[in-house]
Design an enzyme around this catalytic site. Structure first.
Site, PDB file in Angstrom:
ATOM      1  N   LYS A  91       0.861  -1.183   0.000  1.00  0.00           N
ATOM      2  CA  LYS A  91       0.000   0.000   0.000  1.00  0.00           C
ATOM      3  C   LYS A  91       0.886   1.216   0.000  1.00  0.00           C
ATOM      4  O   LYS A  91       1.839   1.312   0.789  1.00  0.00           O
ATOM      5  CB  LYS A  91      -0.880  -0.007   1.267  1.00  0.00           C
ATOM      6  CG  LYS A  91      -1.850   1.151   1.331  1.00  0.00           C
ATOM      7  CD  LYS A  91      -3.132   0.841   0.595  1.00  0.00           C
ATOM      8  CE  LYS A  91      -3.955   2.087   0.268  1.00  0.00           C
ATOM      9  NZ  LYS A  91      -3.503   2.772  -0.992  1.00  0.00           N
ATOM     10  N   GLN A 112       7.216   3.873   3.898  1.00  0.00           N
ATOM     11  CA  GLN A 112       5.814   3.435   3.945  1.00  0.00           C
ATOM     12  C   GLN A 112       5.636   2.159   4.778  1.00  0.00           C
ATOM     13  O   GLN A 112       4.602   1.980   5.418  1.00  0.00           O
ATOM     14  CB  GLN A 112       5.324   3.205   2.503  1.00  0.00           C
ATOM     15  CG  GLN A 112       3.810   3.293   2.327  1.00  0.00           C
ATOM     16  CD  GLN A 112       3.295   4.715   2.222  1.00  0.00           C
ATOM     17  OE1 GLN A 112       3.864   5.542   1.532  1.00  0.00           O
ATOM     18  NE2 GLN A 112       2.203   5.011   2.921  1.00  0.00           N
ATOM     19  N   LYS A 127       5.399   1.746  -3.048  1.00  0.00           N
ATOM     20  CA  LYS A 127       5.303   3.101  -3.623  1.00  0.00           C
ATOM     21  C   LYS A 127       5.571   3.010  -5.116  1.00  0.00           C
ATOM     22  O   LYS A 127       6.265   2.104  -5.569  1.00  0.00           O
ATOM     23  CB  LYS A 127       6.348   4.025  -2.988  1.00  0.00           C
ATOM     24  CG  LYS A 127       6.053   5.501  -3.142  1.00  0.00           C
ATOM     25  CD  LYS A 127       5.115   5.992  -2.060  1.00  0.00           C
ATOM     26  CE  LYS A 127       4.696   7.415  -2.244  1.00  0.00           C
ATOM     27  NZ  LYS A 127       4.009   7.934  -1.051  1.00  0.00           N
ATOM     28  N   GLY A 166      -2.863   8.239  -4.275  1.00  0.00           N
ATOM     29  CA  GLY A 166      -2.250   9.487  -4.719  1.00  0.00           C
ATOM     30  C   GLY A 166      -0.972   9.830  -3.968  1.00  0.00           C
ATOM     31  O   GLY A 166      -0.635   9.231  -2.957  1.00  0.00           O
ATOM     32  N   ASP A 167      -0.248  10.778  -4.508  1.00  0.00           N
ATOM     33  CA  ASP A 167       0.924  11.391  -3.869  1.00  0.00           C
ATOM     34  C   ASP A 167       1.170  12.670  -4.665  1.00  0.00           C
ATOM     35  O   ASP A 167       0.249  13.142  -5.368  1.00  0.00           O
ATOM     36  CB  ASP A 167       2.137  10.443  -3.902  1.00  0.00           C
ATOM     37  CG  ASP A 167       3.267  10.906  -2.971  1.00  0.00           C
ATOM     38  OD1 ASP A 167       3.166  10.692  -1.760  1.00  0.00           O
ATOM     39  OD2 ASP A 167       4.257  11.512  -3.449  1.00  0.00           O
ATOM     40  N   THR A 210      -4.864  13.359   5.270  1.00  0.00           N
ATOM     41  CA  THR A 210      -3.451  13.525   5.652  1.00  0.00           C
ATOM     42  C   THR A 210      -3.274  14.805   6.463  1.00  0.00           C
ATOM     43  O   THR A 210      -2.644  14.807   7.531  1.00  0.00           O
ATOM     44  CB  THR A 210      -2.538  13.523   4.411  1.00  0.00           C
ATOM     45  OG1 THR A 210      -2.878  12.406   3.592  1.00  0.00           O
ATOM     46  CG2 THR A 210      -1.081  13.444   4.802  1.00  0.00           C
ATOM     47  N   ASN A 241      -2.429  18.867  -1.634  1.00  0.00           N
ATOM     48  CA  ASN A 241      -3.440  18.151  -0.851  1.00  0.00           C
ATOM     49  C   ASN A 241      -3.135  18.186   0.648  1.00  0.00           C
ATOM     50  O   ASN A 241      -4.013  18.493   1.460  1.00  0.00           O
ATOM     51  CB  ASN A 241      -3.520  16.700  -1.353  1.00  0.00           C
ATOM     52  CG  ASN A 241      -4.458  15.872  -0.508  1.00  0.00           C
ATOM     53  OD1 ASN A 241      -4.025  15.173   0.410  1.00  0.00           O
ATOM     54  ND2 ASN A 241      -5.742  15.982  -0.762  1.00  0.00           N
TER      55      ASN A 241
HETATM   56  P1  NDP Z   1       0.564  17.774  -4.119  1.00  0.00           P
HETATM   57  O1  NDP Z   1       1.067  17.472  -5.476  1.00  0.00           O
HETATM   58  O2  NDP Z   1      -0.892  17.898  -3.898  1.00  0.00           O
HETATM   59  O3  NDP Z   1       1.257  19.078  -3.543  1.00  0.00           O
HETATM   60  C1  NDP Z   1       2.651  19.223  -3.458  1.00  0.00           C
HETATM   61  C2  NDP Z   1       2.935  20.661  -3.107  1.00  0.00           C
HETATM   62  O4  NDP Z   1       4.313  20.860  -2.817  1.00  0.00           O
HETATM   63  C3  NDP Z   1       2.610  21.591  -4.258  1.00  0.00           C
HETATM   64  O5  NDP Z   1       2.105  22.789  -3.746  1.00  0.00           O
HETATM   65  C4  NDP Z   1       3.953  21.765  -4.925  1.00  0.00           C
HETATM   66  O6  NDP Z   1       4.037  22.965  -5.676  1.00  0.00           O
HETATM   67  C5  NDP Z   1       4.850  21.851  -3.716  1.00  0.00           C
HETATM   68  N1  NDP Z   1       6.251  21.625  -4.033  1.00  0.00           N
HETATM   69  C6  NDP Z   1       7.246  22.488  -3.829  1.00  0.00           C
HETATM   70  N2  NDP Z   1       8.404  22.030  -4.219  1.00  0.00           N
HETATM   71  C7  NDP Z   1       8.196  20.840  -4.711  1.00  0.00           C
HETATM   72  C8  NDP Z   1       9.043  19.874  -5.302  1.00  0.00           C
HETATM   73  N3  NDP Z   1      10.352  20.057  -5.458  1.00  0.00           N
HETATM   74  N4  NDP Z   1       8.469  18.726  -5.688  1.00  0.00           N
HETATM   75  C9  NDP Z   1       7.150  18.547  -5.560  1.00  0.00           C
HETATM   76  N5  NDP Z   1       6.294  19.439  -5.019  1.00  0.00           N
HETATM   77  C10 NDP Z   1       6.819  20.579  -4.603  1.00  0.00           C
HETATM   78  O7  NDP Z   1       1.164  16.614  -3.173  1.00  0.00           O
HETATM   79  P2  NDP Z   1       0.697  16.198  -1.706  1.00  0.00           P
HETATM   80  O8  NDP Z   1       0.200  17.369  -0.947  1.00  0.00           O
HETATM   81  O9  NDP Z   1      -0.150  15.006  -1.838  1.00  0.00           O
HETATM   82  O10 NDP Z   1       2.090  15.706  -1.100  1.00  0.00           O
HETATM   83  C11 NDP Z   1       2.955  16.553  -0.368  1.00  0.00           C
HETATM   84  C12 NDP Z   1       3.899  15.713   0.476  1.00  0.00           C
HETATM   85  O11 NDP Z   1       3.129  14.922   1.397  1.00  0.00           O
HETATM   86  C13 NDP Z   1       4.766  14.706  -0.287  1.00  0.00           C
HETATM   87  O12 NDP Z   1       5.988  14.540   0.407  1.00  0.00           O
HETATM   88  C14 NDP Z   1       3.956  13.410  -0.175  1.00  0.00           C
HETATM   89  O13 NDP Z   1       4.766  12.275  -0.339  1.00  0.00           O
HETATM   90  C15 NDP Z   1       3.433  13.540   1.249  1.00  0.00           C
HETATM   91  N6  NDP Z   1       2.269  12.754   1.611  1.00  0.00           N
HETATM   92  C16 NDP Z   1       1.115  12.811   0.884  1.00  0.00           C
HETATM   93  C17 NDP Z   1       0.013  12.093   1.291  1.00  0.00           C
HETATM   94  C18 NDP Z   1      -1.294  12.180   0.575  1.00  0.00           C
HETATM   95  O14 NDP Z   1      -2.248  11.549   1.035  1.00  0.00           O
HETATM   96  N7  NDP Z   1      -1.419  12.933  -0.496  1.00  0.00           N
HETATM   97  C19 NDP Z   1       0.062  11.210   2.456  1.00  0.00           C
HETATM   98  C20 NDP Z   1       1.295  11.286   3.195  1.00  0.00           C
HETATM   99  C21 NDP Z   1       2.350  12.020   2.763  1.00  0.00           C
HETATM  100  P3  NDP Z   1       3.156  23.215  -7.008  1.00  0.00           P
HETATM  101  O15 NDP Z   1       1.781  23.615  -6.527  1.00  0.00           O
HETATM  102  O16 NDP Z   1       3.872  24.299  -7.709  1.00  0.00           O
HETATM  103  O17 NDP Z   1       3.141  21.916  -7.737  1.00  0.00           O
HETATM  104  O1  2IT Z   2       2.887   8.903   1.496  1.00  0.00           O
HETATM  105  C1  2IT Z   2       1.745   8.432   1.685  1.00  0.00           C
HETATM  106  O2  2IT Z   2       1.455   7.863   2.754  1.00  0.00           O
HETATM  107  C2  2IT Z   2       0.747   8.598   0.633  1.00  0.00           C
HETATM  108  N1  2IT Z   2       1.039   9.219  -0.372  1.00  0.00           N
HETATM  109  C3  2IT Z   2      -0.613   7.998   0.790  1.00  0.00           C
HETATM  110  C4  2IT Z   2      -0.587   6.525   0.459  1.00  0.00           C
HETATM  111  C5  2IT Z   2      -1.931   5.848   0.420  1.00  0.00           C
HETATM  112  O3  2IT Z   2      -1.932   4.663   0.045  1.00  0.00           O
HETATM  113  O4  2IT Z   2      -2.964   6.443   0.763  1.00  0.00           O
END
Ligand code: NDP
Ligand code: 2IT
Length: 445
Positions: A91, A112, A127, A166-167, A210, A241
């Site tokens: 997952k 993870q 992943k 998603g990620d 999250t 997100n």
């Molecule tokens: P999104 O794509 O929704 O948002 C990422 C945000 O970070 C955007 O605003 C992006 O900018 C910004 N950003 C700035 N610098 C970077 C870079 N170098 N690379 C990528 N993005 C950048 O992703 P999430 O909010 O889902 O994920 C954010 C973090 O949280 C990641 O580390 C992810 O692995 C982690 N995560 C996510 C989960 C989930 O459920 N979605 C769960 C647990 C962890 P811009 O708007 O310009 O693209």
């Molecule tokens: O980093 C993370 O935990 C995620 N991007 C969410 C993974 C998931 O299976 O919901």
């Protein structure tokens, strides 16, 4: 003789020389669990326990050809790392970003394993993703990519084998296109992905999970220190997100969140970030943060990075790996920060983490603090299995309960091993113990 932990860290670096983020993730976990490994060194060595822990069960790398709007063929690389299935089906999310390579996916997959274990739910670690950049692409191009990606990936995943989500770069739109393609090719309507839309098997509160989960943990962290987050100033990075719903819940709990950022710039809004505006800019218009000033004329927009220079009590990095370095950490500590909790995966460098810990900052690593997302994904899997949907409040209450228990679990583990207040050690040991037990029970596989 060097210790088993040191030998394995060296081996990982030697065998995977071009993967610094993977080294970083392995080093953090293995150094944290050293106290457990040292106490069982003979048995663990005989069982090749650490070798099995740091080598993925399976890594899949594939070509993703798709046709752009000009009629030209584009070729990206797709990955899925199925790291550890000791406690459940693989997952973990799918990252779509030009920086994606095997080392990035391996670091995320390794993290993870322990994160999923900490949720208390039956999910293994995996992943995936691609170096595809969704930015600037039309909806049709995104669909073409997602279909080509799933055409290959669908051979390796399934509701009881591996369940992606998603990620970065993968949100509701991408999950929808991927689900449609999986169903078409496999002929199966099943919970093979989470983060699905509500009309086809998604869970209420997964979108928020999250960010909300992060704040439930922060709330419990402050409570455990006889403190409260109401009235505190928080600084958040990211505008995706995780960041959006972290800001929303922080505000609901009475904190003032004054920053957010994206990949090109950052916003300072001393009156508090306007979440409705942020959602419109990022979720609907898919635009840059330069637009924010149109909604909030009193806010400041700056190019580049800079949120960590703003004085705050709580810092929540919610963008990407290694976005908070030692200079940022010094600035935050000089400004009197109380807590740093990671919404992103490994956003704090090793030196910055150590600086926070040495200076008495309450530091909670991502594998604990952001576990609410994957936990709610597991709740989505439960609902899919019983072909029922729970209410928002039901899912949200379960999420909160999971995060509160998770916090006490890591806090207690740190105390038990003599590292009180070190939530990095607590999270890694608590996450590892369940995986260890399941691996031992299942023999050498
Ligand atoms: P999104 O794509 O929704 O948002 C990422 C945000 O970070 C955007 O605003 C992006 O900018 C910004 N950003 C700035 N610098 C970077 C870079 N170098 N690379 C990528 N993005 C950048 O992703 P999430 O909010 O889902 O994920 C954010 C973090 O949280 C990641 O580390 C992810 O692995 C982690 N995560 C996510 C989960 C989930 O459920 N979605 C769960 C647990 C962890 P811009 O708007 O310009 O693209
Ligand atoms: O980093 C993370 O935990 C995620 N991007 C969410 C993974 C998931 O299976 O919901």
């Amino acid at each position: 003789m060097s210790s088993y932990v040191e030998e394995i860290i060296e081996q990982v670096i030697k065998q995977n020389p071009a993967e610094p983020e993977f080294h970083q993730a392995v080093r953090e976990v293995l150094e944290s669990i050293k106290v457990v490994v040292d106490a069982n060194e003979e048995k663990f060595r005989r069982d090749g326990l650490l070798e099995r822990l740091v080598n993925p069960e399976r890594q899949i790398k594939f070509r993703v050809p798709w046709v752009d709007d000009k009629g030209n063929v584009q070729v990206n690389t797709g990955y899925r790392v199925q790291f550890n299935s000791a406690i459940g089906p693989y997952k973990g999310g799918l990252r779509l970003h030009p920086s994606v390579n095997l080392g990035i996916i391996k670091f995320l997959g390794f993290e993870q394993i322990f994160k999923n274990s900490l949720t208390g739910l039956p999910i293994g670690g995996g992943k995936g993703g691609s170096d595809f950049d969704p930015k600037g692409k039309s909806d049709r191009e995104v669909m073409a990519f997602c279909q080509a990606f799933m055409t290959e990936l669908c051979k390796y995943i399934g509701a009881d084998t591996d369940v992606p989500a998603g990620d970065i770069g993968t949100g509701a739109r991408e999950i929808g296109y991927m689900f449609g393609q999986y169903k078409k090719i496999r002929g199966l309507f099943e919970g093979v992905l989470t983060g699905k839309g509500l009309s086809y098997g998604g869970s209420l509160a997964r979108t928020e999970a999250t960010g909300y989960g992060l704040l439930y943990l922060v709330e419990e962290l402050f409570k455990s220190h006889g403190n409260d987050i109401a009235g505190k100033t928080a600084v958040v990075s990211g505008a995706g997100n995780v960041a959006i719903y972290a800001i929303q819940k922080a505000q609901q709990l009475g904190a003032n969140v004054v920053t957010c950022s994206d990949s090109t710039g950052w916003v300072y809004d001393p009156d508090g970030i306007d979440v409705a505006a942020l959602k419109q800019i990022k979720e609907v218009d898919r635009a840059r943060l330069t637009e924010y000033k149109k909604y909030r004329p009193n806010s400041e927009y700056h190019e580049g990075r800079g949120v960590w220079q703003i004085k705050c009590d709580i810092a929540l990095p919610c963008a990407t790996q290694n976005e908070l370095d030692i200079e940022d950490a010094k600035q935050l500590v000089a400004n009197g920060v109380t807590a740093v909790c990671e919404g992103a995966n490994m956003p704090t460098t090793e030196a910055a983490t150590k600086y926070f810990q040495d200076n008495g900052v309450w530091f909670v690593p991502g594998k604990a603090a952001n576990a609410g997302g994957v936990a709610t994904s597991a709740l989505e899997m439960s609902q899919n299995s019983e072909r029922l949907s729970w209410t928002f409040d039901e899912v949200d209450a379960k999420l909160k309960n999971i995060m509160v228990n998770l916090f006490h679990n890591i806090d207690d583990a740190a105390k038990k091993y003599g590292f009180e207040g070190n939530y990095v050690v607590g999270a890694n040991i608590a996450g590892f113990e369940k995986v260890l037990d399941a691996m031992n029970a299942q023999g050498i596989v």
